[in-house]
Write a protein that holds these residues in place. Structure first.
Motif, short mmCIF file in Angstrom:
data_model
loop_
_atom_site.label_atom_id
_atom_site.label_comp_id
_atom_site.label_asym_id
_atom_site.label_seq_id
_atom_site.Cartn_x
_atom_site.Cartn_y
_atom_site.Cartn_z
N LYS A 35 -2.81 -46.14 -8.34
CA LYS A 35 -2.96 -44.74 -7.93
C LYS A 35 -3.70 -43.89 -8.96
N HIS A 36 -4.09 -44.50 -10.06
CA HIS A 36 -5.02 -43.82 -10.97
C HIS A 36 -6.41 -43.73 -10.35
N ALA A 53 -5.69 -43.17 -4.68
CA ALA A 53 -5.65 -41.72 -4.54
C ALA A 53 -6.76 -41.23 -3.61
N SER A 58 -7.41 -35.50 -4.70
CA SER A 58 -7.46 -35.57 -6.17
C SER A 58 -8.38 -34.50 -6.74
N VAL A 62 -6.96 -31.59 -9.36
CA VAL A 62 -7.43 -31.36 -10.73
C VAL A 62 -8.08 -29.97 -10.86
N LYS A 68 -7.60 -26.70 -15.83
CA LYS A 68 -8.96 -27.15 -15.50
C LYS A 68 -9.52 -26.43 -14.27
N VAL A 70 -12.70 -27.88 -13.22
CA VAL A 70 -13.68 -28.89 -12.83
C VAL A 70 -13.01 -30.26 -12.95
N SER A 71 -13.38 -31.16 -12.04
CA SER A 71 -12.83 -32.51 -12.11
C SER A 71 -13.95 -33.51 -12.33
N TYR A 72 -14.19 -33.86 -13.59
CA TYR A 72 -15.28 -34.78 -13.91
C TYR A 72 -14.98 -36.19 -13.37
N TYR A 73 -13.76 -36.62 -13.57
CA TYR A 73 -13.38 -37.98 -13.19
C TYR A 73 -13.51 -38.20 -11.68
N VAL A 74 -12.93 -37.29 -10.90
CA VAL A 74 -12.95 -37.49 -9.44
C VAL A 74 -14.36 -37.26 -8.89
N GLY A 76 -17.16 -37.64 -10.45
CA GLY A 76 -17.96 -38.79 -10.86
C GLY A 76 -17.70 -40.00 -9.98
N THR A 77 -16.44 -40.20 -9.63
CA THR A 77 -16.09 -41.34 -8.77
C THR A 77 -16.72 -41.18 -7.38
N LEU A 79 -19.31 -39.40 -6.65
CA LEU A 79 -20.76 -39.53 -6.84
C LEU A 79 -21.17 -41.00 -6.92
N LEU A 80 -20.37 -41.79 -7.62
CA LEU A 80 -20.69 -43.21 -7.76
C LEU A 80 -20.57 -43.94 -6.42
N ALA B 25 -22.91 -40.30 -12.91
CA ALA B 25 -21.59 -40.55 -12.32
C ALA B 25 -20.69 -41.31 -13.28
N LEU B 28 -19.63 -39.02 -16.07
CA LEU B 28 -18.57 -38.09 -15.64
C LEU B 28 -17.22 -38.79 -15.58
N ILE B 29 -17.22 -40.02 -15.06
CA ILE B 29 -15.96 -40.78 -14.96
C ILE B 29 -15.38 -41.02 -16.36
N GLY B 32 -14.12 -37.84 -17.83
CA GLY B 32 -12.90 -37.42 -17.12
C GLY B 32 -11.69 -38.24 -17.55
N GLU B 37 -7.92 -36.80 -17.03
CA GLU B 37 -7.88 -36.49 -15.59
C GLU B 37 -7.29 -37.62 -14.75
N ALA B 38 -7.53 -38.86 -15.19
CA ALA B 38 -6.99 -39.99 -14.42
C ALA B 38 -5.47 -39.93 -14.39
N GLU B 40 -3.74 -37.17 -14.53
CA GLU B 40 -3.38 -36.07 -13.61
C GLU B 40 -3.44 -36.54 -12.17
N PHE B 42 -3.06 -39.57 -11.16
CA PHE B 42 -1.93 -40.49 -10.98
C PHE B 42 -0.65 -39.71 -10.70
#
Lengths: 279, 56
Positions: A35-36, A53, A58, A62, A68, A70-74, A76-77, A79-80, B25, B28-29, B32, B37-38, B40, B42
């Motif tokens: 779930k990460h 998730a 998500s 975030v 925060k 902005v959510s860079y991780y989500v 970016g995911t 976008l990928l 991308a 950013l991952i 993040g 953020e991962a 959060e 979770f």
């Protein structure tokens, strides 16, 4: 590819998005490390069977967090996923897209919206995307936390995959249902009825994830191409396209969900699709 | 005959924009994940999201 084969892939994908089927009986959600990770399709993380998730949930969680905006991780995911697959995800991998495909197979009259109305409504998904990105950051409570507005007031996937199963299996959830759940049921019923009559109305008009993937269709590694030398301009591809894409003119349209229906009916096999398709 | 969609994107762009988006991308991952953020995501995903199911 034949449509039944696509539906088989969609079914497998739906199962991979939601492999923990026993949780539907216990009314709990999976709490494992997977779930990460965000999944590619629109699949509520409060679905008891969900392994990962939801990217839209998500993103809002975030963005709406106190620390925060902005959510860079989500992002970016997403976008990928988008730059690799584009809306192939909508056509082949998204569980809620699969649900709509199945509903549309119910043999009832299939009316079509006036073109002008259809074109106008298609902007809806971009407004939904703007709401996902902006509202949780700007409309915050006294603690600085923003609600996931799209999930809370619109997302029918959350009601179907999370709300209803949890309300059935979990007494505490059932006891807490109120006006908001009633509203979300109204939205879900509207989408279900709409999906029986129209092809994928949620994908066309409301899905913020489809909006992002659509914008990446022309950049994605997965591509569809028309061999102009082989095309005899019979128009069959455009007649069969349920997403309203002008296939020969606009193959990488933001609306194309890469369902391969056009490719199947092409009499000269002029349409090609896949990763690294040659000109 | 079907009508053309709203946002036209008929031409496939070359490999450079695609590669650039992939690099952005991944960047950013990684950023993040580095900024927590991962974790959060979770925390949100392992608990029942009351808003998502129509309770919150």
């Amino acid at each position: 590819m034949k449509q039944w084969k696509r539906h088989m892939i969609q079914a497998v994908s739906a199962l991979l998005h939601n492999p923990y089927l026993s949780n539907f009986l216990t009314g709990r959600v999976h709490r494992g490390k997977t779930k990460h990770l965000c999944v590619p399709g629109l699949n509520c993380y409060s679905c008891p069977g969900a392994a990962g998730a939801c990217p839209i949930g998500s993103l809002q969680a975030v963005i709406g967090a106190r620390t925060k905006n902005v959510s860079y991780y989500v992002f970016g995911t997403i976008l990928l996923f988008g730059v690799l697959f584009g809306r192939f995800i909508c056509g082949f991998l998204c569980p809620f897209g699969f649900v709509q495909d199945l509903l549309h197979k119910i043999p009832l009259s299939k009316p079509s919206l006036p073109k002008r109305l259809d074109k106008t409504l298609r902007w809806g998904k971009y407004f939904a995307l703007a709401a996902v990105l902006i509202l949780p950051a700007v409309l915050t409570d006294s603690y600085g936390i923003g609600a996931p507005f799209f999930c809370k007031y619109v997302c029918p996937a959350g009601t179907l995959e999370g709300g209803i199963p949890l309300a059935i299996a979990n007494e505490a959830v059932r006891g807490a249902l109120g006006l908001l759940f009633s509203w979300k049921m109204v939205v879900l019923i509207a989408v279900i009825v709409g999906s029986v009559l129209l092809y994928r109305p949620f994908c066309k008009y409301l899905c913020p994830l489809g909006a992002i993937y659509g914008l990446l269709n022309r950049f994605s590694v997965y591509q569809m191409k028309v061999d102009e030398n082989a095309c005899v301009h019979c128009g069959k591809c455009e007649q069969v396209c349920k997403m309203g894409v002008n296939v020969t003119q606009d193959m990488n349209s933001t609306e194309c969900i890469r369902c391969d229906h056009c490719k199947t009916v092409c009499p000269t096999h002029a349409i090609k699709s896949g990763f690294f398709v040659k000109d | 005959m079907n009508d053309a969609p709203i946002l036209k994107a008929s031409k496939k762009r070359g490999p450079i924009p695609t590669a650039a988006i992939i690099i952005v991308a991944v960047g950013l991952i990684l950023f993040g994940v580095y900024s927590g953020e991962a974790a959060e995501v979770f925390q949100k995903a392992v608990n029942i999201c009351l808003e998502c199911i129509g309770v919150g």
